[in-house]
Design an enzyme around this catalytic site. Sequence first.
Site, mmCIF file in Angstrom:
data_model
loop_
_atom_site.group_PDB
_atom_site.id
_atom_site.type_symbol
_atom_site.label_atom_id
_atom_site.label_comp_id
_atom_site.label_asym_id
_atom_site.label_seq_id
_atom_site.Cartn_x
_atom_site.Cartn_y
_atom_site.Cartn_z
ATOM 1 N N GLY A 1 8.784 1.098 2.743
ATOM 2 C CA GLY A 1 7.637 1.849 3.255
ATOM 3 C C GLY A 1 6.353 1.574 2.487
ATOM 4 O O GLY A 1 5.383 2.316 2.592
ATOM 5 N N GLU B 1 0.459 9.975 8.542
ATOM 6 C CA GLU B 1 1.629 9.168 8.900
ATOM 7 C C GLU B 1 1.807 9.063 10.404
ATOM 8 O O GLU B 1 1.717 10.066 11.113
ATOM 9 C CB GLU B 1 2.883 9.813 8.282
ATOM 10 N N HIS B 2 2.052 7.840 10.875
ATOM 11 C CA HIS B 2 2.328 7.575 12.297
ATOM 12 C C HIS B 2 1.161 7.974 13.196
ATOM 13 O O HIS B 2 1.377 8.407 14.324
ATOM 14 C CB HIS B 2 3.593 8.314 12.758
ATOM 15 N N ASP C 1 -1.860 -0.971 7.725
ATOM 16 C CA ASP C 1 -1.317 -1.744 6.606
ATOM 17 C C ASP C 1 -2.138 -3.003 6.344
ATOM 18 O O ASP C 1 -2.443 -3.350 5.208
ATOM 19 C CB ASP C 1 0.140 -2.126 6.886
ATOM 20 N N ASP D 1 -2.002 5.970 13.029
ATOM 21 C CA ASP D 1 -2.939 4.846 13.215
ATOM 22 C C ASP D 1 -2.786 4.243 14.610
ATOM 23 O O ASP D 1 -3.770 3.938 15.286
ATOM 24 C CB ASP D 1 -2.797 3.783 12.111
ATOM 25 N N ARG E 1 0.829 -1.199 0.000
ATOM 26 C CA ARG E 1 0.000 0.000 0.000
ATOM 27 C C ARG E 1 0.862 1.246 0.000
ATOM 28 O O ARG E 1 2.041 1.213 0.346
ATOM 29 C CB ARG E 1 -0.939 0.028 1.215
ATOM 30 N N LYS F 1 11.443 -1.671 9.849
ATOM 31 C CA LYS F 1 10.793 -1.233 11.088
ATOM 32 C C LYS F 1 11.153 -2.091 12.293
ATOM 33 O O LYS F 1 11.425 -1.602 13.370
ATOM 34 C CB LYS F 1 9.263 -1.309 10.919
ATOM 35 N N SER G 1 4.874 -1.487 2.742
ATOM 36 C CA SER G 1 4.237 -2.578 3.491
ATOM 37 C C SER G 1 4.443 -3.967 2.920
ATOM 38 O O SER G 1 3.513 -4.777 2.922
ATOM 39 C CB SER G 1 2.736 -2.329 3.626
ATOM 40 N N SER G 2 5.642 -4.269 2.469
ATOM 41 C CA SER G 2 5.892 -5.638 2.007
ATOM 42 C C SER G 2 5.740 -6.629 3.161
ATOM 43 O O SER G 2 5.209 -7.724 2.987
ATOM 44 C CB SER G 2 7.298 -5.751 1.404
#
Length: 441
Positions: A126, A32-33, A173, A35, A26, A217, A128-129
């Site tokens: 960034g 950003e940051h 994500d 959720d 996604r 992350k 979301s793999s």
Amino acid sequence: MLLKLKEMFNSKFGSIPKFYVRAPGRVNIIGEHIDYCGYSVLPMAVEQDVLIAVEPVKTYALQLANTNPLYPDFSTSANNVQIDKTKPLWHNYFLCGLKGIQEHFGLSNLTGMNCLVDGNIPPSSGLSSSSALVCCAGLVTLTVLGRSLSKVELAEICAKSERYIGTEGGGMDQSISFLAEEGTAKLIEFSPLRATDVKLPSGAVFVIANSCVEMNKAATSHFNIRVMECRLAAKLLAKYKSLQWDKVLRLEEVQAKLGISLEEMLSVTEDALHPEPYNPEEICRCLGISLEELRTQILSPNTQDVLIFKLYQRAKHVYSEAARVLQFKKICEEAPENMVQLLGELMNQSHMSCRDMYECSCPELDQLVDICRKFGAQGSRLTGAGWGGCTVSIVPADRLPSFLANVHKAYYQRSDGSLAPEKQSLFATKPGGGALVLLEA
């Protein structure tokens, strides 16, 4: 794509897969940051995805292989899933999804399976793999068990189970991976989890550019320190307003309990917190607790030795970013003539806040954002956790060809040839669909 994967599966396991599962990556357009602070975000699924070919087997053996030779094979017993938090190895993300489903249904015995994992989401970018792999594995496990769950339940289970790897993420994500629909971005709200369509402007394109600085992350403490700084800021704000602070975990809860607007929360933050960093002793004095209580009852294991916390800056970012998400959605709904410019301004403000207040940018991202704006983006910002990874830019459709050519030249064609091939690095994207199961014909 499936045919090639089927052939590789056959040469690896000597059989053919029974079914395939895909889950998309996604791009977070704005929000950003926030959720994990309880606030809504505005992502869309990209077309890049994780694809897993699966064959259930009669034994308890779980065999995982990856089409990418950088990721070694892994096998274990499906009944004894151990996830090593100290090493964010690729197979641990698969095990997170598997364990989440297993625990949800309270199963001790899981059937074994052979899985071959393929994917074209650039890792640590960034996009979301890792969450796509968790979601894919969750859906694989659910399918092998012959059980069913709603997309919302799946998203909630996978969001929770990704924390087995030690990342205290928020759930965006996993939610977009399951709830995405082709052609629309989504406003994702939490507790309860729900998704609303957001129609993006037709005259503009969203372009993703990879800084080629990798950030994992789970491998760094940056991310979890931010989660803790937000938690501590929420507790100090709650205490300042005479709320029951020990029950408060998220900044959104403070706003909800006070029943005031995001703008008012920003002025409460000004009054209650100081811009100078806090040390653990001062936090303990503010809350009236011991250092031992702070360490064991509030901080996560990997943040217990942190010596400075920037509570004012983090809270300012979260409350202002939450307001930008709502403004972005409102502009998309009202569709004024200058909407692309207005949306771009919000994206630019978001990047400034991520860079200065949340400190989750890096020199390469800042440089890439500047280049994108210089060559025609109305707005550009980091996306994903930051500290590397990608930028997302809103570009008027008629400027796309020159934008791509100029950004490619300015950022990727360095004299030292140090950057990755451009195919993975710079591309226009449109909102893609969510996770699904494909049966072998």
